[in-house]
Scaffold this motif. Structure first.
Motif, PDB file in Angstrom:
ATOM      1  N   HIS A   1       0.977  -1.228  -0.017  1.00 18.60           N
ATOM      2  CA  HIS A   1      -0.068   0.036  -0.072  1.00 18.60           C
ATOM      3  C   HIS A   1       1.033   1.247  -0.002  1.00 18.60           C
ATOM      4  O   HIS A   1       0.543   2.275  -0.591  1.00 18.60           O
ATOM      5  CB  HIS A   1      -0.895  -0.088   1.165  1.00 18.60           C
ATOM      6  CG  HIS A   1      -1.639   1.090   1.257  1.00 18.60           C
ATOM      7  ND1 HIS A   1      -3.031   1.178   0.718  1.00 18.60           N
ATOM      8  CD2 HIS A   1      -1.727   2.078   1.823  1.00 18.60           C
ATOM      9  CE1 HIS A   1      -3.604   2.295   1.035  1.00 18.60           C
ATOM     10  NE2 HIS A   1      -2.837   2.999   1.571  1.00 18.60           N
TER      11      HIS A   1
ATOM     12  N   GLU B   1      -3.916   1.312   8.713  1.00 18.44           N
ATOM     13  CA  GLU B   1      -4.162   0.508   7.425  1.00 18.44           C
ATOM     14  C   GLU B   1      -3.825  -0.870   7.610  1.00 18.44           C
ATOM     15  O   GLU B   1      -4.485  -1.709   7.297  1.00 18.44           O
ATOM     16  CB  GLU B   1      -2.786   0.864   6.316  1.00 18.44           C
ATOM     17  CG  GLU B   1      -2.870   0.382   5.151  1.00 18.44           C
ATOM     18  CD  GLU B   1      -4.030   0.527   4.318  1.00 18.44           C
ATOM     19  OE1 GLU B   1      -4.641   1.626   4.371  1.00 18.44           O
ATOM     20  OE2 GLU B   1      -4.654  -0.374   3.572  1.00 18.44           O
TER      21      GLU B   1
ATOM     22  N   THR C   1      -6.168  -3.756   7.179  1.00 15.90           N
ATOM     23  CA  THR C   1      -5.861  -4.989   6.344  1.00 15.90           C
ATOM     24  C   THR C   1      -6.023  -6.525   7.079  1.00 15.90           C
ATOM     25  O   THR C   1      -6.653  -7.200   6.700  1.00 15.90           O
ATOM     26  CB  THR C   1      -4.495  -4.793   5.891  1.00 15.90           C
ATOM     27  OG1 THR C   1      -4.150  -3.652   5.347  1.00 15.90           O
ATOM     28  CG2 THR C   1      -4.033  -5.854   5.354  1.00 15.90           C
TER      29      THR C   1
END
Lengths: 575, 313
Positions: free
Chosen positions: A56, A251, A255
């Motif tokens: 990412h 993040e 995830t």
């Protein structure tokens, strides 16, 4: 968060995933929920979280540098404010990282990001031990209370037997269908949030009703109690540290949650984000992590894996709320968001939890958990076979929603659109699936009388009127009867539900029981009988309990009480 | 992969305008109408039933708002989650003033929906005269698909994710254009019309924000831009309807100017009831509703509008 802080051996042992030796563990059987395979997959999951988080950020050198800088500065700011020994050690390594960042090559930065993401993923990842689960299944009625009160099981429970707990918590809704859907796809439970007991109570209800266990992101502050920590870890909870604001952490967390759903782990999220401070039903939902379920579905579709995801709204309806006093006070202070993490409430005080449970076990249906009907990630209802159903009544392929011209894809902007719509749909379901319980209705009638008697006051002045307004008991009983009749009519039209006690007991009894329940649990007197009157002592708690009825307040009122009801509606959840 | 055809529901001026815009953009249009009124062209296929529209990805709804629900239901049987639906109608439904995208969502399996708002007019779309508008959708791919289908040098399309704001602004502009026609019918000059428009739009923005929209949407093309086009004389029926109300023409006669009268009458009533219920200060819309429904004499409505207290802007 980095590096691991020094703590006592016992604390570290208990606050990190404590596992029983794997060699003795049972092998998962076919048909077991996915979570029974978690320990075998744990390493893989962590590695995948690290890989995707790196992907990412690291694809773009600017984004990579920014993410590391942002994480560094956010963590330095947070840890400096924290200022304890744990913080000092981590602070040093973040400072060193920020200092070196400018001179590092892209590869070195990617290495750092990978290392940080790994520590974060390990910190987040939960654990599941089928043995602990099976033990908990047998012992859970006791565990539910023991977890809350490590000093010993409440005597009442032992004396009364665990059967009491069954009567204490009732479960409603399409349970058979949910059991079937759990075999077909992945359940994403999205309940209302009133109390820190919610997740424990839901866990218990799922076990009792033969529904599969769920993974759940629990605030890290809940892991501070070693016993709670042990059970949470081994029953699938993962840790969410809400103090960490770095986007890198967010993040990694997203995830992790996405990956769990992708892999078929039934999950639980509180889409309201935080406990309802005012006691109202949540109306605006951002969904947060629950939104990762939409991405998980898209990712699976893109891989050709057609496993459905079912969102299941649920409402938790307590006759007494453990943290009511702190929550409403916080709400009235207008500090709701500022004190996003309250760590000094009733949940953290053993004596309050004990008082709460001892009162609770004397009640019937003290908590009604109501499951709503399942929907797919695109707000379509699903049938008993798990098929999404279009308004025409025909099945519709859920994969079509994440496809363009027949080709499925992962598209975060598109999925954000679906997530917003899902938030609206779940909020609508909350209202329809709310179960009004007796304490709320009695509180509403009393509070409405207070408003009726003080029409000239604003909210804050009214909340200070302690021990000044008394309602004739006879009038209270008759208004409770009238309001219940009207509520039953709304229920007949499918707009709300009425709890079992509220439905079956005489209005006279409802009033007595509400007064006694509040008296025995809350430290503040809510209302008390003085001669033939009921004297209102604590408008705050009345406001809290009655706020649940806001959407129906006007239709519960008679001509005489309508103005007061409207005034309550207009003041709404605002303060 | 070649781009799929673009579907259009409705064979009125707007439906044909969209079809020609699609044609100009080099795409094939499929137009479904019970009364198509014109013949198809090389790039505009007239289809006989809703099933044929399933071939399209993007489908425009260019029918008057009261028909959107029933047509969506009929069409929805043939669609799935892969279709994009975009309407161009002004109007609100239900007590909570939902926009028509809500109707599209509840009557069809489609979720990727949107609305076209702003000063787009049928004539300009047909002739290719410069015009523009706003496409509102929560889904970026819907906004992009609309721009690809009809956007170009002559149709400038801006986009927003504020669907609630754009739909409500569009409905409000329909009412305000009627109100301005009404004011013109009473001989009010440009300054009075400007005051009316400005206060009315501020009021619509307040309501729009309560509904969940953004204030700035009302100040943009979907709000003021659209109203300016109406006042500048883009020949839309609302102004004529407003003047007819001022002249006390009978209901049937006003209705014959354009179906939008009855839509406007209904929307104004709903919005006024809503503002009463949620206690929002909305004097212009309340007066519009009363004047459109002939609940108060026209002269009184004008006097009431002009005699309001003056406050801070």
């Amino acid at each position: 968060m980095l590096p691991r802080p020094m703590r006592s051996f016992v604390h570290r042992l208990l606050s990190r995933p404590l596992r029983l030796p794997a060699i003795l563990g049972p092998r998962p059987q076919p048909g077991d929920p996915q979570i029974f395979r978690f320990n075998g997959e744990r390493e893989q999951i962590i590695a995948e979280v690290v890989r995707r988080t790196e992907q990412h950020f690291a694809a773009d050198p600017k984004k990579l540098l920014y993410a590391l800088n942002e994480a560094g500065h956010a963590e330095i700011r947070r840890l400096s404010a924290q200022g304890d020994a744990e913080a000092d050690q981590a602070l040093g390594s973040w400072r060193r990282l920020v200092k070196r960042l400018g001179k590092m090559s892209d590869e070195e930065r990617a290495d750092s990001l990978r290392a940080i993401a790994r520590v974060m993923a390990e910190d987040i990842a939960g654990n599941f031990d089928p043995r602990v689960y099976k033990l908990a299944t047998r012992l859970i009625p006791g565990v539910l209370t023991a977890v809350m009160n490590p000093m010993g099981l409440p005597n009442q429970l032992l004396a009364g037997g665990f059967a009491q707990l069954d009567a204490l918590i009732s479960a409603e809704g399409p349970l058979d269908k949910l059991r079937r859907l759990a075999q077909i796809g992945t359940l994403v439970l999205v309940p209302t949030h009133s109390s820190n007991l919610d997740s424990v109570a839901l866990g218990y209800v799922l076990m009792r009703e033969n529904l599969p266990p769920v993974v759940y992101g629990a605030g890290k502050n809940l892991f501070s109690n070693p016993l709670i920590s042990f059970f949470m870890h081994n029953l699938g909870a993962y840790r969410v540290d809400r103090r960490v604001s770095a986007m890198l952490y967010k993040e990694a967390l997203k995830t992790y949650s996405c990956l769990m759903i992708e892999r078929g782990y039934h999950s639980l999220f509180f889409p309201g984000g935080t406990r309802s401070r005012s006691g109202t039903i949540e109306r605006k939902l951002k969904l947060g992590l629950a939104g990762t379920a939409v991405e998980a579905f898209s990712r699976n579709q893109s891989r050709g894996l057609h496993r459905p995801v079912f969102f299941v709204p649920a409402t938790l309806n307590y006759a007494l709320v453990l943290e009511a006093e702190t929550l409403i006070e916080d709400h009235l202070k207008g500090a709701g968001q500022a004190r996003y993490i309250i760590d000094d409430d009733e949940f953290s005080r053993v004596d309050r939890v004990y008082a709460f449970l001892t009162k609770l076990v004397t009640l019937r249906s003290a908590l009604v958990v109501r499951f709503g009907d399942a929907m797919d990630p695109f707000c379509n209802p699903v049938d008993d076979e798990g098929r999404s159903i279009a308004p025409s009544g025909k099945p519709v392929d859920p994969g079509s929603y994440v496809s363009r011209r027949g080709v499925p894809s992962v598209d975060p902007a598109r999925d954000a659109g679906y997530t917003r719509e899902l938030g609206d749909a779940i909020a609508r379901e909350y209202q329809r699936e709310t179960v009004i319980v007796w304490t709320q209705l009695v509180a509403h009638v009393l509070y409405r009388y207070l408003v009726f008697a003080t029409p000239e006051l604003d909210l804050f002045s009214r909340q200070r009127r302690r021990g000044e307004v008394a309602m004739p008991r006879e009038q209270l009983v008759s208004e409770v009867a009238e309001a219940r009749d009207r509520l039953l009519r709304a229920e007949a039209e499918g707009r709300v539900h009425v709890g079992p006690v509220l439905r079956s007991q005489s209005p006279e009894r409802l009033v007595s029981e509400a007064l006694s329940a509040w008296r025995d649990y809350h430290t503040k007197v809510v209302a008390r009988e003085v001669g033939d009157d009921v004297l209102i002592e604590d408008p705050n708690l009345l406001l809290f309990y009655q706020n649940r009825l806001l959407p129906w307040a006007e239709e519960l009122a008679t001509e005489e009480t309508l103005a007061a009801a409207r005034s309550i509606v207009n003041q709404g959840g605002k303060a | 992969m070649s781009a799929p055809p673009v579907g259009i529901v409705g064979g009125g001026n707007f439906g044909w305008g969209l079809a020609h815009a699609v044609e100009r953009a080099g795409r094939q249009a499929l137009l479904w109408s019970r009364r198509p009124q014109r013949a198809g062209t090389e790039h505009i296929d007239l289809v006989s039933g809703p099933a044929a529209l399933a071939e399209a990805e993007l489908i425009f709804f260019a029918v008057p708002s009261p028909y959107v629900a029933s047509i969506a239901r009929e069409l929805g049987v043939h669609l799935d989650g892969g279709h994009f639906l975009v309407h161009i109608s002004r109007g609100v439904v239900g007590d909570d003033l939902h926009g028509l995208t809500q109707v599209l969502r509840s009557e069809t399996p489609c979720r990727r929906v949107g609305a076209l708002a702003g000063p787009l007019v049928a004539e300009a779309l047909i002739t290719g005269a410069p015009s523009g508008g706003v496409v509102a959708s929560r889904f970026p791919e819907v906004r992009a698909a609309v721009r690809e289908a009809i956007g170009g040098s002559s149709v400038r399309l801006y986009s927003t994710d504020d669907v609630t704001g754009a739909e409500f602004a569009s409905t409000a502009v329909g009412l305000f254009a009627t109100a301005i026609g009404f004011a013109q019918g009473h001989g009010l000059g440009p300054a009075a019309q400007a005051m009316l428009a400005t206060r009315a739009m501020a009021e619509a923005a307040r309501i729009g924000v309560v509904l969940g929209g953004k204030h700035e949407t009302f100040m943009g093309l979907a709000g003021f831009g659209d109203l300016m086009a109406a006042v500048a004389g883009d020949e839309r029926p609302e102004l004529a309807i407003g003047r007819a109300i001022a002249e006390n023409q009978p209901f049937e006669q006003i209705g014959s100017i354009g179906g939008t009268y009855f839509e406007g009458l209904e929307s104004a009533g709903r919005i006024a009831a809503y503002t009463r219920r949620v206690k929002l200060h909305a004097p212009v819309i309340t007066l519009c509703a009363a004047a459109f429904a002939r609940e108060i004499p026209a002269g009184e409505a004008v006097a009431a509008l002009m005699s309001r207290e003056v406050g801070e802007e």
